[in-house]
Design a protein around this motif. Structure first.
Motif, PDB file in Angstrom:
ATOM      1  N   PHE A 119       0.854  -1.183   0.000  1.00 18.87           N
ATOM      2  CA  PHE A 119       0.000   0.000   0.000  1.00 18.87           C
ATOM      3  C   PHE A 119       0.894   1.238   0.000  1.00 18.87           C
ATOM      4  O   PHE A 119       2.072   1.166   0.350  1.00 18.87           O
ATOM      5  CB  PHE A 119      -0.895   0.038   1.246  1.00 18.87           C
ATOM      6  CG  PHE A 119      -1.694  -1.217   1.482  1.00 18.87           C
ATOM      7  CD1 PHE A 119      -2.431  -1.808   0.472  1.00 18.87           C
ATOM      8  CD2 PHE A 119      -1.701  -1.816   2.739  1.00 18.87           C
ATOM      9  CE1 PHE A 119      -3.172  -2.965   0.700  1.00 18.87           C
ATOM     10  CE2 PHE A 119      -2.431  -2.973   2.978  1.00 18.87           C
ATOM     11  CZ  PHE A 119      -3.172  -3.548   1.958  1.00 18.87           C
ATOM     12  N   PHE A 120       0.319   2.385  -0.368  1.00 20.70           N
ATOM     13  CA  PHE A 120       1.043   3.634  -0.165  1.00 20.70           C
ATOM     14  C   PHE A 120       0.264   4.515   0.805  1.00 20.70           C
ATOM     15  O   PHE A 120      -0.958   4.399   0.908  1.00 20.70           O
ATOM     16  CB  PHE A 120       1.343   4.360  -1.484  1.00 20.70           C
ATOM     17  CG  PHE A 120       0.137   4.691  -2.322  1.00 20.70           C
ATOM     18  CD1 PHE A 120      -0.647   5.812  -2.042  1.00 20.70           C
ATOM     19  CD2 PHE A 120      -0.206   3.908  -3.417  1.00 20.70           C
ATOM     20  CE1 PHE A 120      -1.740   6.129  -2.820  1.00 20.70           C
ATOM     21  CE2 PHE A 120      -1.307   4.212  -4.210  1.00 20.70           C
ATOM     22  CZ  PHE A 120      -2.079   5.329  -3.913  1.00 20.70           C
ATOM     23  N   PRO A 121       0.959   5.369   1.540  1.00 16.57           N
ATOM     24  CA  PRO A 121       0.296   6.156   2.580  1.00 16.57           C
ATOM     25  C   PRO A 121      -0.610   7.222   1.975  1.00 16.57           C
ATOM     26  O   PRO A 121      -0.274   7.832   0.955  1.00 16.57           O
ATOM     27  CB  PRO A 121       1.454   6.786   3.357  1.00 16.57           C
ATOM     28  CG  PRO A 121       2.566   6.842   2.376  1.00 16.57           C
ATOM     29  CD  PRO A 121       2.410   5.629   1.497  1.00 16.57           C
ATOM     30  N   PRO A 122      -1.767   7.473   2.577  1.00 15.96           N
ATOM     31  CA  PRO A 122      -2.692   8.487   2.049  1.00 15.96           C
ATOM     32  C   PRO A 122      -2.198   9.893   2.331  1.00 15.96           C
ATOM     33  O   PRO A 122      -1.552  10.146   3.340  1.00 15.96           O
ATOM     34  CB  PRO A 122      -3.985   8.193   2.819  1.00 15.96           C
ATOM     35  CG  PRO A 122      -3.523   7.611   4.122  1.00 15.96           C
ATOM     36  CD  PRO A 122      -2.286   6.812   3.792  1.00 15.96           C
ATOM     37  N   GLN A 123      -2.521  10.812   1.405  1.00 17.75           N
ATOM     38  CA  GLN A 123      -2.089  12.199   1.576  1.00 17.75           C
ATOM     39  C   GLN A 123      -3.262  13.155   1.786  1.00 17.75           C
ATOM     40  O   GLN A 123      -3.059  14.362   1.924  1.00 17.75           O
ATOM     41  CB  GLN A 123      -1.259  12.635   0.373  1.00 17.75           C
ATOM     42  CG  GLN A 123      -0.015  11.768   0.185  1.00 17.75           C
ATOM     43  CD  GLN A 123       0.979  12.376  -0.787  1.00 17.75           C
ATOM     44  OE1 GLN A 123       1.248  13.570  -0.752  1.00 17.75           O
ATOM     45  NE2 GLN A 123       1.531  11.547  -1.660  1.00 17.75           N
ATOM     46  N   ASN A 124      -4.482  12.615   1.816  1.00 13.69           N
ATOM     47  CA  ASN A 124      -5.643  13.437   2.129  1.00 13.69           C
ATOM     48  C   ASN A 124      -6.744  12.527   2.666  1.00 13.69           C
ATOM     49  O   ASN A 124      -6.582  11.297   2.719  1.00 13.69           O
ATOM     50  CB  ASN A 124      -6.127  14.226   0.896  1.00 13.69           C
ATOM     51  CG  ASN A 124      -6.409  13.318  -0.298  1.00 13.69           C
ATOM     52  OD1 ASN A 124      -7.108  12.307  -0.185  1.00 13.69           O
ATOM     53  ND2 ASN A 124      -5.852  13.675  -1.451  1.00 13.69           N
ATOM     54  N   LEU A 125      -7.859  13.122   3.068  1.00 19.28           N
ATOM     55  CA  LEU A 125      -8.925  12.360   3.715  1.00 19.28           C
ATOM     56  C   LEU A 125      -9.529  11.319   2.772  1.00 19.28           C
ATOM     57  O   LEU A 125      -9.763  10.171   3.167  1.00 19.28           O
ATOM     58  CB  LEU A 125     -10.012  13.310   4.217  1.00 19.28           C
ATOM     59  CG  LEU A 125     -11.157  12.668   5.003  1.00 19.28           C
ATOM     60  CD1 LEU A 125     -10.634  11.956   6.243  1.00 19.28           C
ATOM     61  CD2 LEU A 125     -12.197  13.723   5.387  1.00 19.28           C
ATOM     62  N   GLU A 126      -9.762  11.715   1.528  1.00 19.69           N
ATOM     63  CA  GLU A 126     -10.341  10.767   0.571  1.00 19.69           C
ATOM     64  C   GLU A 126      -9.420   9.567   0.379  1.00 19.69           C
ATOM     65  O   GLU A 126      -9.879   8.409   0.332  1.00 19.69           O
ATOM     66  CB  GLU A 126     -10.575  11.468  -0.769  1.00 19.69           C
ATOM     67  CG  GLU A 126     -11.184  10.557  -1.838  1.00 19.69           C
ATOM     68  CD  GLU A 126     -11.354  11.258  -3.173  1.00 19.69           C
ATOM     69  OE1 GLU A 126     -11.769  10.586  -4.134  1.00 19.69           O
ATOM     70  OE2 GLU A 126     -11.064  12.466  -3.262  1.00 19.69           O
ATOM     71  N   ALA A 127      -8.117   9.834   0.275  1.00 20.06           N
ATOM     72  CA  ALA A 127      -7.154   8.741   0.107  1.00 20.06           C
ATOM     73  C   ALA A 127      -7.102   7.854   1.346  1.00 20.06           C
ATOM     74  O   ALA A 127      -6.859   6.645   1.240  1.00 20.06           O
ATOM     75  CB  ALA A 127      -5.774   9.306  -0.202  1.00 20.06           C
ATOM     76  N   SER A 128      -7.330   8.431   2.512  1.00 23.69           N
ATOM     77  CA  SER A 128      -7.356   7.639   3.745  1.00 23.69           C
ATOM     78  C   SER A 128      -8.497   6.631   3.709  1.00 23.69           C
ATOM     79  O   SER A 128      -8.333   5.466   4.082  1.00 23.69           O
ATOM     80  CB  SER A 128      -7.510   8.556   4.957  1.00 23.69           C
ATOM     81  OG  SER A 128      -6.384   9.396   5.110  1.00 23.69           O
ATOM     82  N   PHE A 129      -9.662   7.084   3.257  1.00 27.89           N
ATOM     83  CA  PHE A 129     -10.804   6.172   3.144  1.00 27.89           C
ATOM     84  C   PHE A 129     -10.521   5.079   2.119  1.00 27.89           C
ATOM     85  O   PHE A 129     -10.882   3.916   2.317  1.00 27.89           O
ATOM     86  CB  PHE A 129     -12.074   6.938   2.763  1.00 27.89           C
ATOM     87  CG  PHE A 129     -12.668   7.723   3.897  1.00 27.89           C
ATOM     88  CD1 PHE A 129     -13.033   7.093   5.087  1.00 27.89           C
ATOM     89  CD2 PHE A 129     -12.875   9.088   3.786  1.00 27.89           C
ATOM     90  CE1 PHE A 129     -13.588   7.817   6.132  1.00 27.89           C
ATOM     91  CE2 PHE A 129     -13.422   9.824   4.835  1.00 27.89           C
ATOM     92  CZ  PHE A 129     -13.782   9.179   6.009  1.00 27.89           C
TER      93      PHE A 129
END
Length: 288
Positions: free
Chosen positions: A10-20
């Motif tokens: 996986f790659f780390p999310p950079q915003n809220l949408e990517a976190s979801f």
């Protein structure tokens, strides 16, 4: 055909949408009972803090065996080992140790004056701590900066001898590419497991650009097939078939573990795993 062991990147999310999206990806794939999941570092260490946070969150909330990527770029030895100590303190004891890509806008890796000169030095330092299982990268078609294929294989042996216990390859498109590399590694005495890295093709043009940057050969037959599939709106069907066939060919040649580069999009990876006989563990599915 015996179902393989699987792992996911996986790659780390950079915003809220990517976190979801990341959490949805984890929820979708965790029932497949992966050996481990890894979380990447951005070029030049640009996602260092995001990687640390994502690793800690996944370790705490998912129950998965999480491996953190760690690179030497733009950091002193002390800073790099402090990050490693932070992983250990949070319970994460697996690291994918990499030199790392140069920062964007530069074409060449330059070691920090007080940093690790290369991945071998990083691996040696991590190994001395006695805290981690260490995995490393491998290039079945030669790293773009390597002088030759044989030199690249020799460098991988140095990384294994420095304390790594397993290697994960860059992605490739034909099984013979990996098999030739595996034979070359065995010839120089590399006995550690080498896990094929598999890229399910979500978007052909993007995958082809990525391949060219990595030095991965793009077979003419594959490009022709995707051009026709895109034209006929069959790209997803072809992607599933191509990836499944590649994995099946590897399994037929004795490969028992596969590492999928998910791009935080689980559907194609999940479909390929199902086709290979990797089925959800009901107990994990109920928890996810």
């Amino acid at each position: 055909m015996t179902a393989p062991h699987v792992s996911f990147e996986f790659f780390p999310p950079q915003n809220l949408e990517a976190s979801f999206r990341l959490w949805d990806t984890v929820q979708s794939l965790s029932p497949l009972n992966p050996r481990f999941v890894s979380v990447t570092y951005g070029a030049g260490g640009t996602t260092r803090d995001l990687t640390r946070d994502a690793v800690a969150t996944l370790h705490k909330s998912s129950g998965l065996n999480v491996a953190a990527h760690l690179t030497c770029v733009n950091a002193t030895r002390k800073e790099t080992l402090k990050i490693a100590d932070g992983f250990a303190a949070s319970g994460v004891r697996e690291i994918v140790a990499l030199r790392g890509d140069p920062p964007k806008g530069t074409n060449q890796f330059t070691a920090h004056p007080d940093g690790f000169a290369d991945s071998v030095e990083l691996i040696e330092a991590l190994s001395r701590t006695g805290q981690f299982t260490i995995r490393v990268g491998a290039y079945p078609e030669k790293h773009p900066e390597a002088t030759s294929f044989d030199a690249d294989v020799a460098w991988l042996k140095r990384k294994i001898d420095a304390g790594a216990t397993e290697a994960i390859t860059q992605f490739f498109f034909e099984a013979d590419t990996f098999l030739r590399f595996r034979d070359a590694c065995a010839k120089v005495g590399i006995n550690a497991p080498i896990i094929p890295g598999i890229l399910p093709i979500e978007n052909w043009q993007g995958a082809a650009r990525f391949a060219r940057r990595c030095g991965t050969k793009v077979p003419g037959w594959l490009n022709d097939a995707f051009v026709k599939a895109v034209r006929d709106d069959r790209e997803d069907l072809l992607a599933t078939a191509v990836c499944t066939e590649l994995c099946s060919d590897l399994i037929d040649e004795g490969v028992d573990s596969l590492h999928f580069y998910t791009m935080n999009r689980p559907e194609l990876t999940r479909d390929v795993c199902h086709a290979l006989g990797v089925v959800p563990d009901v107990r994990l599915q109920n928890v996810a």
